[in-house]
Design a protein around this motif. Structure first.
Motif, PDB file in Angstrom:
ATOM      1  N   GLU A  63       0.842  -1.193   0.000  1.00  0.00           N
ATOM      2  CA  GLU A  63       0.000   0.000   0.000  1.00  0.00           C
ATOM      3  C   GLU A  63       0.884   1.253   0.000  1.00  0.00           C
ATOM      4  O   GLU A  63       0.534   2.255  -0.623  1.00  0.00           O
ATOM      5  CB  GLU A  63      -0.943  -0.013   1.209  1.00  0.00           C
ATOM      6  CG  GLU A  63      -2.037   1.018   1.100  1.00  0.00           C
ATOM      7  CD  GLU A  63      -3.177   0.801   2.069  1.00  0.00           C
ATOM      8  OE1 GLU A  63      -3.695   1.831   2.566  1.00  0.00           O
ATOM      9  OE2 GLU A  63      -3.564  -0.354   2.334  1.00  0.00           O
ATOM     10  N   ASP A  64       2.026   1.194   0.676  1.00  0.00           N
ATOM     11  CA  ASP A  64       2.965   2.320   0.646  1.00  0.00           C
ATOM     12  C   ASP A  64       3.473   2.587  -0.774  1.00  0.00           C
ATOM     13  O   ASP A  64       3.597   3.741  -1.181  1.00  0.00           O
ATOM     14  CB  ASP A  64       4.157   2.067   1.570  1.00  0.00           C
ATOM     15  CG  ASP A  64       3.822   2.289   3.038  1.00  0.00           C
ATOM     16  OD1 ASP A  64       2.774   2.905   3.342  1.00  0.00           O
ATOM     17  OD2 ASP A  64       4.607   1.828   3.882  1.00  0.00           O
ATOM     18  N   MET A  67       0.705   4.365  -2.517  1.00  0.00           N
ATOM     19  CA  MET A  67       0.560   5.740  -2.038  1.00  0.00           C
ATOM     20  C   MET A  67       1.690   6.634  -2.570  1.00  0.00           C
ATOM     21  O   MET A  67       1.438   7.786  -2.940  1.00  0.00           O
ATOM     22  CB  MET A  67       0.517   5.772  -0.506  1.00  0.00           C
ATOM     23  CG  MET A  67      -0.697   5.054   0.085  1.00  0.00           C
ATOM     24  SD  MET A  67      -2.291   5.595  -0.571  1.00  0.00           S
ATOM     25  CE  MET A  67      -2.417   7.210   0.173  1.00  0.00           C
ATOM     26  N   THR A  70       0.910   7.311  -6.168  1.00  0.00           N
ATOM     27  CA  THR A  70      -0.261   8.186  -6.251  1.00  0.00           C
ATOM     28  C   THR A  70       0.117   9.628  -5.930  1.00  0.00           C
ATOM     29  O   THR A  70      -0.332  10.562  -6.602  1.00  0.00           O
ATOM     30  CB  THR A  70      -1.366   7.675  -5.312  1.00  0.00           C
ATOM     31  OG1 THR A  70      -1.729   6.353  -5.728  1.00  0.00           O
ATOM     32  CG2 THR A  70      -2.584   8.571  -5.342  1.00  0.00           C
ATOM     33  N   GLU A  71       0.951   9.813  -4.915  1.00  0.00           N
ATOM     34  CA  GLU A  71       1.405  11.161  -4.570  1.00  0.00           C
ATOM     35  C   GLU A  71       2.196  11.761  -5.734  1.00  0.00           C
ATOM     36  O   GLU A  71       2.000  12.930  -6.091  1.00  0.00           O
ATOM     37  CB  GLU A  71       2.261  11.117  -3.309  1.00  0.00           C
ATOM     38  CG  GLU A  71       2.718  12.481  -2.854  1.00  0.00           C
ATOM     39  CD  GLU A  71       3.516  12.442  -1.558  1.00  0.00           C
ATOM     40  OE1 GLU A  71       3.979  13.517  -1.152  1.00  0.00           O
ATOM     41  OE2 GLU A  71       3.691  11.355  -0.971  1.00  0.00           O
TER      42      GLU A  71
END
Length: 179
Positions: A63-64, A67, A70-71
């Motif tokens: 998930e990191d 993320m 995505t950032e």
């Protein structure tokens, strides 16, 4: 007052779908996608990404990782005058974890966004590259559903369910009326 939104699948709509995209080096915006997002913003729509990310449940990436990518994507778009109003993702897969209401074709991500961002689903659009995207829109009460030809091969079922089919996101952005 409720606003109109464009709900966007990510892989195959905004970026090339090369399979479980989780690293910046593997993320490539599709031709015309940034221009399309700029145009949709100018037309007055909220832009909300809704993306299944089963690679997390399958253990292909964390998930990191998602993320971080995505950032990077969000900042890359912001640098080009595209502010996304929301990014929602489903990390689940039915064979690798719990049953959920967020994995498309379930409407959970769209319904969460509608509640949090005060979106009028009846005046909004769902844009995707596969039948599950279209079904998620229909299941959420989104009146207008669109398939684009830049991702997965389109199925007959998806094309029958969709309100329209466009070659790519830019063709859709040019055709959609202002919000």
């Amino acid at each position: 007052m409720a606003k109109s939104a464009i709900f966007l699948d990510r892989d195959g709509v905004i970026n090339e779908d090369t399979g479980y995209v989780s690293q910046v080096d593997d993320f490539h915006f599709l031709p015309g996608a940034i221009e399309a997002l700029q145009l949709l913003k100018k037309k007055g729509y909220l832009l909300v990404v809704v993306t299944n990310q089963s690679g997390i449940a399958r253990g292909y990436f964390s998930e990191d990782d998602f993320m971080n990518l995505t950032e990077w994507m969000d900042w890359s778009l912001a640098d080009r005058d595209v502010d996304l109003d929301g990014i929602y993702f489903c990390p689940h897969h039915p064979d690798h974890g719990p049953t959920c209401d967020c994995r498309k074709p379930e409407p959970g991500m769209l319904l969460s966004a509608a509640k949090e961002l005060k979106i009028d689903l009846a005046s909004s659009w769902m844009v995707g590259d596969k039948t599950a995207d279209i079904r998620a829109g229909i299941n959420a009460g989104v009146k207008n559903t669109v398939l684009v030809r830049t991702g997965k091969a389109l199925s007959d079922e998806g094309m029958k369910l969709a309100s329209a089919v466009y070659d790519d996101l830019l063709a859709f952005a040019k055709a959609v009326p202002a919000a």
